[in-house]
Design an enzyme around this catalytic site. Structure first.
Site, mmCIF file in Angstrom:
data_model
loop_
_atom_site.group_PDB
_atom_site.id
_atom_site.type_symbol
_atom_site.label_atom_id
_atom_site.label_comp_id
_atom_site.label_asym_id
_atom_site.label_seq_id
_atom_site.Cartn_x
_atom_site.Cartn_y
_atom_site.Cartn_z
ATOM 1 N N GLY A 175 0.866 -1.196 0.000
ATOM 2 C CA GLY A 175 0.000 0.000 0.000
ATOM 3 C C GLY A 175 0.892 1.233 0.000
ATOM 4 O O GLY A 175 0.711 2.144 0.804
ATOM 5 N N SER A 197 1.712 3.626 -2.381
ATOM 6 C CA SER A 197 1.684 4.670 -3.405
ATOM 7 C C SER A 197 1.054 5.982 -2.969
ATOM 8 O O SER A 197 1.226 6.997 -3.659
ATOM 9 C CB SER A 197 0.937 4.142 -4.636
ATOM 10 O OG SER A 197 -0.323 3.648 -4.249
ATOM 11 N N THR A 198 0.288 5.971 -1.888
ATOM 12 C CA THR A 198 -0.351 7.215 -1.429
ATOM 13 C C THR A 198 -0.409 7.201 0.100
ATOM 14 O O THR A 198 -0.131 6.175 0.732
ATOM 15 C CB THR A 198 -1.806 7.353 -1.957
ATOM 16 O OG1 THR A 198 -2.537 6.169 -1.612
ATOM 17 C CG2 THR A 198 -1.876 7.516 -3.468
ATOM 18 N N GLU A 237 -2.386 0.603 -8.878
ATOM 19 C CA GLU A 237 -2.603 1.932 -9.456
ATOM 20 C C GLU A 237 -2.763 1.849 -10.970
ATOM 21 O O GLU A 237 -2.233 0.952 -11.615
ATOM 22 C CB GLU A 237 -1.428 2.848 -9.112
ATOM 23 C CG GLU A 237 -1.238 3.103 -7.617
ATOM 24 C CD GLU A 237 -2.334 3.960 -6.986
ATOM 25 O OE1 GLU A 237 -3.188 4.509 -7.714
ATOM 26 O OE2 GLU A 237 -2.342 4.058 -5.746
ATOM 27 N N ALA A 256 -2.719 -6.672 -4.096
ATOM 28 C CA ALA A 256 -1.981 -7.245 -2.949
ATOM 29 C C ALA A 256 -2.714 -8.423 -2.297
ATOM 30 O O ALA A 256 -2.100 -9.210 -1.584
ATOM 31 C CB ALA A 256 -1.746 -6.154 -1.912
ATOM 32 N N LEU A 282 -2.598 -1.009 3.565
ATOM 33 C CA LEU A 282 -3.649 -1.072 2.538
ATOM 34 C C LEU A 282 -4.908 -0.369 3.019
ATOM 35 O O LEU A 282 -5.283 -0.490 4.182
ATOM 36 C CB LEU A 282 -4.040 -2.526 2.251
ATOM 37 C CG LEU A 282 -3.126 -3.399 1.405
ATOM 38 C CD1 LEU A 282 -3.842 -4.700 1.080
ATOM 39 C CD2 LEU A 282 -2.715 -2.694 0.129
ATOM 40 N N TYR A 297 -6.845 3.448 13.386
ATOM 41 C CA TYR A 297 -7.333 4.772 13.781
ATOM 42 C C TYR A 297 -8.376 4.606 14.880
ATOM 43 O O TYR A 297 -9.140 3.627 14.885
ATOM 44 C CB TYR A 297 -7.940 5.502 12.566
ATOM 45 C CG TYR A 297 -8.389 6.897 12.894
ATOM 46 C CD1 TYR A 297 -7.456 7.859 13.298
ATOM 47 C CD2 TYR A 297 -9.728 7.253 12.857
ATOM 48 C CE1 TYR A 297 -7.865 9.144 13.642
ATOM 49 C CE2 TYR A 297 -10.134 8.539 13.185
ATOM 50 C CZ TYR A 297 -9.197 9.478 13.582
ATOM 51 O OH TYR A 297 -9.604 10.740 13.928
ATOM 52 N N TYR A 351 -17.239 5.331 12.929
ATOM 53 C CA TYR A 351 -15.890 4.811 12.722
ATOM 54 C C TYR A 351 -15.559 3.687 13.712
ATOM 55 O O TYR A 351 -15.687 2.514 13.395
ATOM 56 C CB TYR A 351 -14.820 5.936 12.751
ATOM 57 C CG TYR A 351 -13.534 5.420 12.161
ATOM 58 C CD1 TYR A 351 -13.241 5.575 10.811
ATOM 59 C CD2 TYR A 351 -12.646 4.663 12.936
ATOM 60 C CE1 TYR A 351 -12.106 5.010 10.247
ATOM 61 C CE2 TYR A 351 -11.499 4.108 12.384
ATOM 62 C CZ TYR A 351 -11.243 4.286 11.050
ATOM 63 O OH TYR A 351 -10.135 3.713 10.496
ATOM 64 N N VAL A 368 -5.685 13.959 5.628
ATOM 65 C CA VAL A 368 -6.440 13.892 4.366
ATOM 66 C C VAL A 368 -5.749 12.883 3.457
ATOM 67 O O VAL A 368 -4.593 13.064 3.086
ATOM 68 C CB VAL A 368 -6.470 15.265 3.661
ATOM 69 C CG1 VAL A 368 -7.323 15.190 2.404
ATOM 70 C CG2 VAL A 368 -6.974 16.333 4.589
HETATM 71 P P1 NAD Z 1 -4.671 5.621 0.931
HETATM 72 O O1 NAD Z 1 -5.951 5.500 0.195
HETATM 73 O O2 NAD Z 1 -3.913 6.896 0.800
HETATM 74 O O3 NAD Z 1 -3.644 4.438 0.487
HETATM 75 C C1 NAD Z 1 -4.066 3.147 0.235
HETATM 76 C C2 NAD Z 1 -2.955 2.363 -0.414
HETATM 77 O O4 NAD Z 1 -3.416 1.007 -0.601
HETATM 78 C C3 NAD Z 1 -2.541 2.864 -1.805
HETATM 79 O O5 NAD Z 1 -1.147 2.703 -1.964
HETATM 80 C C4 NAD Z 1 -3.247 1.886 -2.758
HETATM 81 O O6 NAD Z 1 -2.600 1.685 -4.017
HETATM 82 C C5 NAD Z 1 -3.152 0.612 -1.930
HETATM 83 N N1 NAD Z 1 -4.136 -0.399 -2.325
HETATM 84 C C6 NAD Z 1 -5.487 -0.348 -2.227
HETATM 85 N N2 NAD Z 1 -6.020 -1.521 -2.675
HETATM 86 C C7 NAD Z 1 -4.976 -2.301 -3.049
HETATM 87 C C8 NAD Z 1 -4.862 -3.612 -3.569
HETATM 88 N N3 NAD Z 1 -5.933 -4.375 -3.792
HETATM 89 N N4 NAD Z 1 -3.628 -4.079 -3.853
HETATM 90 C C9 NAD Z 1 -2.504 -3.336 -3.659
HETATM 91 N N5 NAD Z 1 -2.563 -2.086 -3.123
HETATM 92 C C10 NAD Z 1 -3.778 -1.592 -2.840
HETATM 93 O O7 NAD Z 1 -4.984 5.274 2.443
HETATM 94 P P2 NAD Z 1 -4.438 5.749 3.861
HETATM 95 O O8 NAD Z 1 -5.430 6.702 4.425
HETATM 96 O O9 NAD Z 1 -3.022 6.127 3.804
HETATM 97 O O10 NAD Z 1 -4.618 4.401 4.691
HETATM 98 C C11 NAD Z 1 -3.573 3.487 4.919
HETATM 99 C C12 NAD Z 1 -3.756 2.880 6.294
HETATM 100 O O11 NAD Z 1 -3.651 3.918 7.290
HETATM 101 C C13 NAD Z 1 -5.135 2.224 6.481
HETATM 102 O O12 NAD Z 1 -4.998 1.077 7.278
HETATM 103 C C14 NAD Z 1 -5.882 3.300 7.258
HETATM 104 O O13 NAD Z 1 -6.955 2.796 8.024
HETATM 105 C C15 NAD Z 1 -4.769 3.828 8.144
HETATM 106 N N6 NAD Z 1 -5.039 5.142 8.767
HETATM 107 C C16 NAD Z 1 -5.446 6.194 7.991
HETATM 108 C C17 NAD Z 1 -5.737 7.414 8.613
HETATM 109 C C18 NAD Z 1 -6.198 8.608 7.808
HETATM 110 O O14 NAD Z 1 -6.649 9.603 8.411
HETATM 111 N N7 NAD Z 1 -6.100 8.581 6.508
HETATM 112 C C19 NAD Z 1 -5.572 7.566 10.006
HETATM 113 C C20 NAD Z 1 -5.104 6.472 10.740
HETATM 114 C C21 NAD Z 1 -4.857 5.266 10.113
#
Ligand code: NAD
Length: 396
Positions: free
Chosen positions: A49, A51-52, A76, A113, A140, A226, A236, A276
Protein backbone atom coordinates in the site's frame (compact mmCIF):
# COMPACT_ATOMS: atom_id res chain seq x y z
CA UNK A 1 -1.33 17.99 -22.64
CA UNK A 2 -2.45 20.50 -20.02
CA UNK A 3 -3.89 18.68 -17.02
CA UNK A 4 -6.61 20.18 -14.83
CA UNK A 5 -8.34 18.66 -11.80
CA UNK A 6 -11.59 16.85 -12.54
CA UNK A 7 -13.29 16.13 -9.24
CA UNK A 8 -16.11 13.61 -8.95
CA UNK A 9 -17.48 13.40 -5.40
CA UNK A 10 -14.61 12.49 -3.13
CA UNK A 11 -12.13 11.56 -5.88
CA UNK A 12 -10.27 13.47 -8.54
CA UNK A 13 -10.07 11.45 -11.75
CA UNK A 14 -7.03 13.27 -13.11
CA UNK A 15 -3.58 13.61 -11.55
CA UNK A 16 -0.70 15.96 -12.31
CA UNK A 17 2.70 14.25 -12.62
CA UNK A 18 4.77 17.40 -12.02
CA UNK A 19 2.72 18.16 -8.89
CA UNK A 20 3.14 14.59 -7.65
CA UNK A 21 6.91 14.91 -8.12
CA UNK A 22 6.94 18.27 -6.32
CA UNK A 23 4.97 16.73 -3.42
CA UNK A 24 7.44 13.86 -3.27
CA UNK A 25 10.34 16.30 -3.11
CA UNK A 26 8.63 18.04 -0.15
CA UNK A 27 8.20 14.70 1.66
CA UNK A 28 11.82 13.76 0.94
CA UNK A 29 12.95 17.07 2.43
CA UNK A 30 11.05 16.39 5.68
CA UNK A 31 12.32 12.81 5.91
CA UNK A 32 15.91 13.82 5.10
CA UNK A 33 15.93 16.29 7.97
CA UNK A 34 14.84 13.53 10.39
CA UNK A 35 17.64 11.03 9.94
CA UNK A 36 17.55 7.75 11.83
CA UNK A 37 20.99 6.55 12.83
CA UNK A 38 22.39 3.44 14.49
CA UNK A 39 22.82 -0.26 13.90
CA UNK A 40 19.14 -1.09 14.39
CA UNK A 41 17.84 1.02 11.48
CA UNK A 42 16.19 -0.89 8.63
CA UNK A 43 18.12 -1.65 5.46
CA UNK A 44 15.44 -3.37 3.37
CA UNK A 45 11.80 -2.38 3.74
CA UNK A 46 8.62 -3.74 2.18
CA UNK A 47 5.60 -1.43 2.08
CA UNK A 48 2.25 -2.91 1.05
CA UNK A 49 0.00 0.00 0.00
CA UNK A 50 3.00 2.20 -0.83
CA UNK A 51 1.68 4.67 -3.41
CA UNK A 52 -0.35 7.21 -1.43
CA UNK A 53 -1.10 8.39 2.11
CA UNK A 54 0.53 6.66 5.05
CA UNK A 55 2.14 3.91 2.98
CA UNK A 56 3.89 6.37 0.66
CA UNK A 57 5.11 8.45 3.62
CA UNK A 58 6.37 5.25 5.30
CA UNK A 59 8.34 4.40 2.18
CA UNK A 60 9.80 7.92 2.01
CA UNK A 61 10.79 7.75 5.69
CA UNK A 62 12.33 4.30 5.22
CA UNK A 63 14.40 5.52 2.27
CA UNK A 64 15.27 9.09 3.20
CA UNK A 65 15.32 8.97 7.03
CA UNK A 66 16.83 5.49 7.39
CA UNK A 67 18.58 5.11 4.01
CA UNK A 68 16.80 1.82 3.26
CA UNK A 69 16.23 0.06 -0.05
CA UNK A 70 12.49 -0.33 -0.51
CA UNK A 71 9.98 -2.49 -2.31
CA UNK A 72 6.54 -0.92 -2.79
CA UNK A 73 3.33 -2.81 -3.56
CA UNK A 74 0.30 -0.87 -4.77
CA UNK A 75 -2.66 -1.08 -7.13
CA UNK A 76 -2.60 1.93 -9.46
CA UNK A 77 -3.79 2.91 -12.92
CA UNK A 78 -1.03 3.60 -15.48
CA UNK A 79 -1.50 6.42 -18.02
CA UNK A 80 -3.25 5.58 -21.26
CA UNK A 81 -3.34 7.97 -24.21
CA UNK A 82 -5.06 11.17 -23.11
CA UNK A 83 -5.95 9.67 -19.70
CA UNK A 84 -3.58 10.51 -16.89
CA UNK A 85 -2.36 7.83 -14.53
CA UNK A 86 -3.74 7.74 -11.00
CA UNK A 87 -1.89 9.91 -8.50
CA UNK A 88 -0.42 6.85 -6.79
CA UNK A 89 1.14 5.74 -10.08
CA UNK A 90 2.90 9.10 -10.54
CA UNK A 91 3.84 9.23 -6.83
CA UNK A 92 5.53 5.85 -7.15
CA UNK A 93 7.36 6.79 -10.36
CA UNK A 94 8.48 10.02 -8.67
CA UNK A 95 9.59 8.08 -5.58
CA UNK A 96 11.64 5.66 -7.70
CA UNK A 97 13.26 8.56 -9.55
CA UNK A 98 14.30 10.35 -6.33
CA UNK A 99 15.37 7.14 -4.56
CA UNK A 100 17.48 6.02 -7.52
CA UNK A 101 19.08 9.47 -7.77
CA UNK A 102 19.97 9.09 -4.08
CA UNK A 103 21.64 5.73 -4.76
CA UNK A 104 18.88 3.63 -3.19
CA UNK A 105 17.22 0.59 -4.71
CA UNK A 106 13.46 0.99 -5.28
CA UNK A 107 11.47 -1.96 -6.63
CA UNK A 108 7.76 -1.62 -7.46
CA UNK A 109 5.06 -4.26 -7.80
CA UNK A 110 1.81 -2.86 -9.22
CA UNK A 111 -0.89 -5.46 -8.60
CA UNK A 112 -3.67 -6.65 -6.32
CA UNK A 113 -1.98 -7.24 -2.95
CA UNK A 114 -4.79 -9.62 -1.92
CA UNK A 115 -4.00 -12.01 -4.79
CA UNK A 116 -1.60 -14.95 -4.69
CA UNK A 117 0.02 -13.75 -7.95
CA UNK A 118 1.03 -10.42 -6.43
CA UNK A 119 2.38 -12.06 -3.27
CA UNK A 120 4.38 -14.55 -5.37
CA UNK A 121 5.77 -11.70 -7.49
CA UNK A 122 6.97 -9.94 -4.34
CA UNK A 123 8.68 -13.13 -3.13
CA UNK A 124 10.36 -13.56 -6.52
CA UNK A 125 11.54 -9.94 -6.77
CA UNK A 126 12.68 -9.93 -3.13
CA UNK A 127 14.86 -12.99 -3.72
CA UNK A 128 16.29 -11.43 -6.90
CA UNK A 129 17.04 -8.07 -5.29
CA UNK A 130 18.72 -8.76 -1.96
CA UNK A 131 16.64 -11.10 0.18
CA UNK A 132 14.98 -10.60 3.56
CA UNK A 133 13.27 -7.45 4.80
CA UNK A 134 13.91 -5.98 8.22
CA UNK A 135 10.73 -3.89 8.23
CA UNK A 136 7.32 -4.60 6.69
CA UNK A 137 4.63 -1.90 6.64
CA UNK A 138 1.11 -3.03 5.79
CA UNK A 139 -0.84 0.10 4.81
CA UNK A 140 -3.65 -1.07 2.54
CA UNK A 141 -6.92 0.83 2.36
CA UNK A 142 -9.23 -0.86 -0.08
CA UNK A 143 -12.98 -0.95 -0.68
CA UNK A 144 -12.93 -4.61 -1.75
CA UNK A 145 -10.97 -7.84 -1.59
CA UNK A 146 -11.13 -10.98 -3.66
CA UNK A 147 -10.03 -13.77 -1.33
CA UNK A 148 -7.99 -16.32 -3.31
CA UNK A 149 -9.01 -19.02 -0.79
CA UNK A 150 -12.67 -19.02 -1.92
CA UNK A 151 -12.69 -16.75 -5.00
CA UNK A 152 -15.35 -14.50 -3.43
CA UNK A 153 -15.17 -10.72 -3.62
CA UNK A 154 -15.95 -9.02 -0.31
CA UNK A 155 -16.90 -5.35 -0.08
CA UNK A 156 -16.14 -3.06 2.83
CA UNK A 157 -18.73 -0.52 3.96
CA UNK A 158 -18.75 2.44 6.31
CA UNK A 159 -21.84 1.96 8.44
CA UNK A 160 -22.86 2.14 12.10
CA UNK A 161 -23.75 -1.06 13.95
CA UNK A 162 -27.01 -1.59 15.82
CA UNK A 163 -28.60 1.86 15.32
CA UNK A 164 -29.20 4.50 12.67
CA UNK A 165 -26.45 7.17 12.71
CA UNK A 166 -27.40 10.81 12.34
CA UNK A 167 -24.83 13.55 12.54
CA UNK A 168 -23.33 16.54 10.82
CA UNK A 169 -21.20 15.97 7.79
CA UNK A 170 -19.50 18.13 5.22
CA UNK A 171 -20.49 18.06 1.57
CA UNK A 172 -17.03 19.01 0.29
CA UNK A 173 -18.29 19.64 -3.27
CA UNK A 174 -21.04 22.03 -2.24
CA UNK A 175 -19.11 23.34 0.76
CA UNK A 176 -22.16 22.75 2.97
CA UNK A 177 -22.52 21.36 6.44
CA UNK A 178 -25.53 19.10 6.42
CA UNK A 179 -27.03 16.14 8.21
CA UNK A 180 -26.21 12.60 7.20
CA UNK A 181 -28.32 9.58 8.11
CA UNK A 182 -26.83 6.12 7.69
CA UNK A 183 -28.67 2.89 8.31
CA UNK A 184 -26.97 0.23 10.42
CA UNK A 185 -24.97 -2.55 8.79
CA UNK A 186 -26.21 -6.11 8.54
CA UNK A 187 -24.15 -8.87 10.17
CA UNK A 188 -22.96 -9.85 6.70
CA UNK A 189 -21.70 -6.31 6.03
CA UNK A 190 -19.81 -6.32 9.35
CA UNK A 191 -18.19 -9.66 8.46
CA UNK A 192 -17.39 -8.54 4.90
CA UNK A 193 -15.74 -5.30 6.04
CA UNK A 194 -13.62 -7.32 8.48
CA UNK A 195 -12.62 -9.60 5.60
CA UNK A 196 -11.36 -6.58 3.61
CA UNK A 197 -9.83 -4.32 6.26
CA UNK A 198 -9.17 -6.76 9.14
CA UNK A 199 -5.96 -8.65 9.82
CA UNK A 200 -6.47 -11.77 7.67
CA UNK A 201 -4.49 -10.57 4.66
CA UNK A 202 -1.76 -9.02 6.85
CA UNK A 203 -1.34 -12.43 8.47
CA UNK A 204 -1.28 -14.15 5.05
CA UNK A 205 1.54 -11.83 3.92
CA UNK A 206 3.48 -12.52 7.11
CA UNK A 207 3.01 -16.31 6.87
CA UNK A 208 4.28 -16.30 3.30
CA UNK A 209 7.29 -14.07 4.00
CA UNK A 210 8.21 -16.23 7.02
CA UNK A 211 7.85 -19.44 5.03
CA UNK A 212 10.06 -18.02 2.26
CA UNK A 213 12.73 -16.86 4.73
CA UNK A 214 12.14 -13.23 3.78
CA UNK A 215 11.88 -11.75 7.27
CA UNK A 216 15.32 -10.96 8.69
CA UNK A 217 16.24 -11.55 12.33
CA UNK A 218 14.78 -8.69 14.40
CA UNK A 219 12.41 -7.70 11.57
CA UNK A 220 9.47 -5.48 12.59
CA UNK A 221 6.01 -5.69 11.03
CA UNK A 222 3.56 -2.79 11.22
CA UNK A 223 -0.06 -2.12 10.30
CA UNK A 224 -2.00 1.12 10.78
CA UNK A 225 -5.20 1.84 12.66
CA UNK A 226 -7.33 4.77 13.78
CA UNK A 227 -9.43 5.52 16.87
CA UNK A 228 -10.40 9.21 16.72
CA UNK A 229 -12.83 11.33 18.72
CA UNK A 230 -16.17 10.31 20.22
CA UNK A 231 -18.15 12.31 17.60
CA UNK A 232 -16.99 9.82 14.96
CA UNK A 233 -17.21 6.61 17.04
CA UNK A 234 -20.69 5.50 15.90
CA UNK A 235 -19.57 5.61 12.25
CA UNK A 236 -15.89 4.81 12.72
CA UNK A 237 -14.58 3.05 15.81
CA UNK A 238 -17.90 1.38 16.79
CA UNK A 239 -18.97 0.90 13.18
CA UNK A 240 -18.06 -1.66 10.52
CA UNK A 241 -14.58 -0.23 9.87
CA UNK A 242 -13.85 -0.09 13.61
CA UNK A 243 -14.71 -3.79 13.95
CA UNK A 244 -12.28 -4.52 11.12
CA UNK A 245 -9.61 -2.42 12.86
CA UNK A 246 -10.24 -4.33 16.11
CA UNK A 247 -9.61 -7.54 14.18
CA UNK A 248 -6.41 -6.05 12.71
CA UNK A 249 -5.24 -5.03 16.20
CA UNK A 250 -6.10 -8.48 17.64
CA UNK A 251 -4.19 -10.14 14.77
CA UNK A 252 -1.00 -8.34 15.81
CA UNK A 253 -0.44 -10.65 18.80
CA UNK A 254 -0.83 -13.88 16.78
CA UNK A 255 1.42 -12.49 14.03
CA UNK A 256 3.95 -11.34 16.63
CA UNK A 257 4.13 -14.79 18.22
CA UNK A 258 4.90 -16.44 14.89
CA UNK A 259 7.52 -13.82 14.07
CA UNK A 260 9.21 -14.03 17.45
CA UNK A 261 9.36 -17.83 17.19
CA UNK A 262 11.34 -17.27 13.98
CA UNK A 263 13.73 -14.79 15.61
CA UNK A 264 11.97 -11.67 14.31
CA UNK A 265 11.18 -8.57 16.33
CA UNK A 266 7.37 -8.73 16.34
CA UNK A 267 4.26 -7.14 14.86
CA UNK A 268 2.67 -3.87 15.98
CA UNK A 269 -0.32 -1.75 15.14
CA UNK A 270 0.35 1.97 15.08
CA UNK A 271 -2.69 4.16 15.74
CA UNK A 272 -2.13 7.20 13.53
CA UNK A 273 -3.73 10.63 13.46
CA UNK A 274 -6.49 11.70 11.07
CA UNK A 275 -5.08 13.18 7.86
CA UNK A 276 -6.44 13.89 4.37
CA UNK A 277 -5.96 10.85 2.14
CA UNK A 278 -7.97 9.26 -0.64
CA UNK A 279 -9.27 6.72 1.89
CA UNK A 280 -10.21 9.17 4.66
CA UNK A 281 -11.98 11.64 2.37
CA UNK A 282 -14.52 8.89 1.59
CA UNK A 283 -15.61 8.49 5.24
CA UNK A 284 -18.72 10.49 6.22
CA UNK A 285 -18.14 13.06 9.01
CA UNK A 286 -14.32 12.72 8.78
CA UNK A 287 -13.72 15.69 6.40
CA UNK A 288 -15.61 17.99 8.81
CA UNK A 289 -13.72 16.64 11.80
CA UNK A 290 -10.37 16.90 9.98
CA UNK A 291 -11.09 20.50 8.92
CA UNK A 292 -11.69 21.36 12.60
CA UNK A 293 -8.68 19.40 13.74
CA UNK A 294 -6.42 21.25 11.29
CA UNK A 295 -7.47 24.58 12.74
CA UNK A 296 -7.04 23.53 16.36
CA UNK A 297 -3.75 21.67 15.90
CA UNK A 298 -2.49 24.43 13.59
CA UNK A 299 -3.10 27.00 16.34
CA UNK A 300 -1.36 24.75 18.88
CA UNK A 301 1.49 24.19 16.38
CA UNK A 302 1.07 20.43 16.58
CA UNK A 303 -0.38 19.94 13.09
CA UNK A 304 1.08 16.97 11.19
CA UNK A 305 0.54 15.30 7.82
CA UNK A 306 1.51 11.75 6.83
CA UNK A 307 5.23 12.46 6.46
CA UNK A 308 5.54 14.22 9.82
CA UNK A 309 3.73 11.24 11.41
CA UNK A 310 5.97 8.63 9.81
CA UNK A 311 9.07 10.71 10.61
CA UNK A 312 8.04 10.62 14.26
CA UNK A 313 7.27 6.91 13.95
CA UNK A 314 10.77 6.15 12.69
CA UNK A 315 12.78 8.47 14.91
CA UNK A 316 10.80 8.53 18.19
CA UNK A 317 9.08 5.16 18.23
CA UNK A 318 10.70 2.41 16.15
CA UNK A 319 14.39 3.24 15.91
CA UNK A 320 15.10 6.09 18.33
CA UNK A 321 14.64 5.06 21.96
CA UNK A 322 17.07 2.52 23.35
CA UNK A 323 14.55 1.36 25.98
CA UNK A 324 12.28 -0.18 23.32
CA UNK A 325 9.07 0.77 21.56
CA UNK A 326 6.62 2.76 23.67
CA UNK A 327 3.18 1.07 23.66
CA UNK A 328 -0.24 1.76 25.19
CA UNK A 329 -2.01 -0.67 27.54
CA UNK A 330 -3.29 -2.62 24.51
CA UNK A 331 0.19 -3.00 23.03
CA UNK A 332 -0.31 -0.36 20.30
CA UNK A 333 1.99 2.44 19.15
CA UNK A 334 0.19 5.78 19.56
CA UNK A 335 1.05 8.39 16.95
CA UNK A 336 -2.35 9.98 17.54
CA UNK A 337 -1.13 11.24 20.93
CA UNK A 338 -1.21 14.93 19.92
CA UNK A 339 -4.63 14.56 18.22
CA UNK A 340 -6.07 12.94 21.34
CA UNK A 341 -4.68 15.60 23.75
CA UNK A 342 -7.54 16.70 26.08
CA UNK A 343 -7.08 20.33 24.99
CA UNK A 344 -7.63 19.37 21.33
CA UNK A 345 -10.56 17.08 21.98
CA UNK A 346 -12.37 19.43 24.37
CA UNK A 347 -12.25 22.12 21.66
CA UNK A 348 -13.75 19.65 19.17
CA UNK A 349 -16.58 18.91 21.63
CA UNK A 350 -17.15 22.65 22.06
CA UNK A 351 -17.07 23.52 18.33
CA UNK A 352 -18.95 20.53 16.93
CA UNK A 353 -22.50 21.72 17.81
CA UNK A 354 -21.73 25.25 16.61
CA UNK A 355 -20.35 24.57 13.14
CA UNK A 356 -22.64 25.25 10.16
CA UNK A 357 -22.28 26.23 6.50
CA UNK A 358 -22.17 29.96 7.33
CA UNK A 359 -19.30 29.73 9.85
CA UNK A 360 -17.44 26.80 8.23
CA UNK A 361 -14.41 28.90 7.25
CA UNK A 362 -14.31 30.72 10.57
CA UNK A 363 -14.53 27.66 12.86
CA UNK A 364 -12.55 25.20 10.75
CA UNK A 365 -9.60 25.12 8.33
CA UNK A 366 -11.74 23.92 5.44
CA UNK A 367 -9.57 25.84 2.95
CA UNK A 368 -6.57 23.85 4.11
CA UNK A 369 -8.59 20.63 3.84
CA UNK A 370 -9.44 21.47 0.22
CA UNK A 371 -5.84 22.40 -0.54
CA UNK A 372 -4.63 19.09 0.94
CA UNK A 373 -7.28 17.19 -1.01
CA UNK A 374 -6.19 18.70 -4.34
CA UNK A 375 -2.58 18.13 -3.42
CA UNK A 376 -3.28 14.37 -3.14
CA UNK A 377 -3.62 14.47 -6.93
CA UNK A 378 -0.65 16.75 -7.57
CA UNK A 379 -2.62 20.01 -7.93
CA UNK A 380 -1.98 23.35 -6.23
CA UNK A 381 1.76 23.02 -5.68
CA UNK A 382 3.29 26.53 -5.71
CA UNK A 383 6.35 25.44 -7.75
CA UNK A 384 4.39 23.92 -10.64
CA UNK A 385 3.25 25.73 -13.78
CA UNK A 386 -0.17 24.16 -14.35
CA UNK A 387 -0.56 25.89 -17.73
CA UNK A 388 2.50 24.07 -19.11
CA UNK A 389 2.19 21.03 -21.35
CA UNK A 390 3.15 17.69 -19.80
CA UNK A 391 3.46 14.24 -21.25
CA UNK A 392 1.21 12.05 -19.06
CA UNK A 393 2.86 8.86 -20.34
CA UNK A 394 6.52 9.84 -19.86
CA UNK A 395 6.45 12.73 -17.42
CA UNK A 396 9.86 12.21 -15.83
P1 NAD B 1 -4.67 5.62 0.93
O1 NAD B 1 -5.95 5.50 0.20
O2 NAD B 1 -3.91 6.90 0.80
O3 NAD B 1 -3.64 4.44 0.49
C1 NAD B 1 -4.07 3.15 0.24
C2 NAD B 1 -2.96 2.36 -0.41
O4 NAD B 1 -3.42 1.01 -0.60
C3 NAD B 1 -2.54 2.86 -1.81
O5 NAD B 1 -1.15 2.70 -1.96
C4 NAD B 1 -3.25 1.89 -2.76
O6 NAD B 1 -2.60 1.69 -4.02
C5 NAD B 1 -3.15 0.61 -1.93
N1 NAD B 1 -4.14 -0.40 -2.33
C6 NAD B 1 -5.49 -0.35 -2.23
N2 NAD B 1 -6.02 -1.52 -2.67
C7 NAD B 1 -4.98 -2.30 -3.05
C8 NAD B 1 -4.86 -3.61 -3.57
N3 NAD B 1 -5.93 -4.37 -3.79
N4 NAD B 1 -3.63 -4.08 -3.85
C9 NAD B 1 -2.50 -3.34 -3.66
N5 NAD B 1 -2.56 -2.09 -3.12
C10 NAD B 1 -3.78 -1.59 -2.84
O7 NAD B 1 -4.98 5.27 2.44
P2 NAD B 1 -4.44 5.75 3.86
O8 NAD B 1 -5.43 6.70 4.43
O9 NAD B 1 -3.02 6.13 3.80
O10 NAD B 1 -4.62 4.40 4.69
C11 NAD B 1 -3.57 3.49 4.92
C12 NAD B 1 -3.76 2.88 6.29
O11 NAD B 1 -3.65 3.92 7.29
C13 NAD B 1 -5.14 2.22 6.48
O12 NAD B 1 -5.00 1.08 7.28
C14 NAD B 1 -5.88 3.30 7.26
O13 NAD B 1 -6.95 2.80 8.02
C15 NAD B 1 -4.77 3.83 8.14
N6 NAD B 1 -5.04 5.14 8.77
C16 NAD B 1 -5.45 6.19 7.99
C17 NAD B 1 -5.74 7.41 8.61
C18 NAD B 1 -6.20 8.61 7.81
O14 NAD B 1 -6.65 9.60 8.41
N7 NAD B 1 -6.10 8.58 6.51
C19 NAD B 1 -5.57 7.57 10.01
C20 NAD B 1 -5.10 6.47 10.74
C21 NAD B 1 -4.86 5.27 10.11
Amino acid sequence: MIIKPRIKGFVCITAHPSGCLANLRDQVEVASSNKVEGEGKPKRVLVVGASTGYGLASRVSAAFSAGADTMGVYFERPPKGEKTASAGFYNSAAFCKLATEAGLSAVDVNGDAFSNECKEEVVKRAKETGGPFDLVVYSLASPRRTDPADGNTYRACLKPIGAVYKNKTLDTDRKEVKEVTIDPASEQEVADTRKVMGGEDWEAWTDLLLAEGLLAPGCLNLAYSYIGPEVTWPIYRNGTIGKAKEHLEDSASAISEKMKAAGCGGAYVSVNKAVVTQASSAIPVVPLYVSMLFKIMGELRTHEGCIEQTSRLFSDRLYGPKEGIELDDKGRIRLDDWEMEPEVQSRIVELWPQVCTENLRELTSFDKYQKDFLSLFGFGHPSVDYEAEVDPENPY
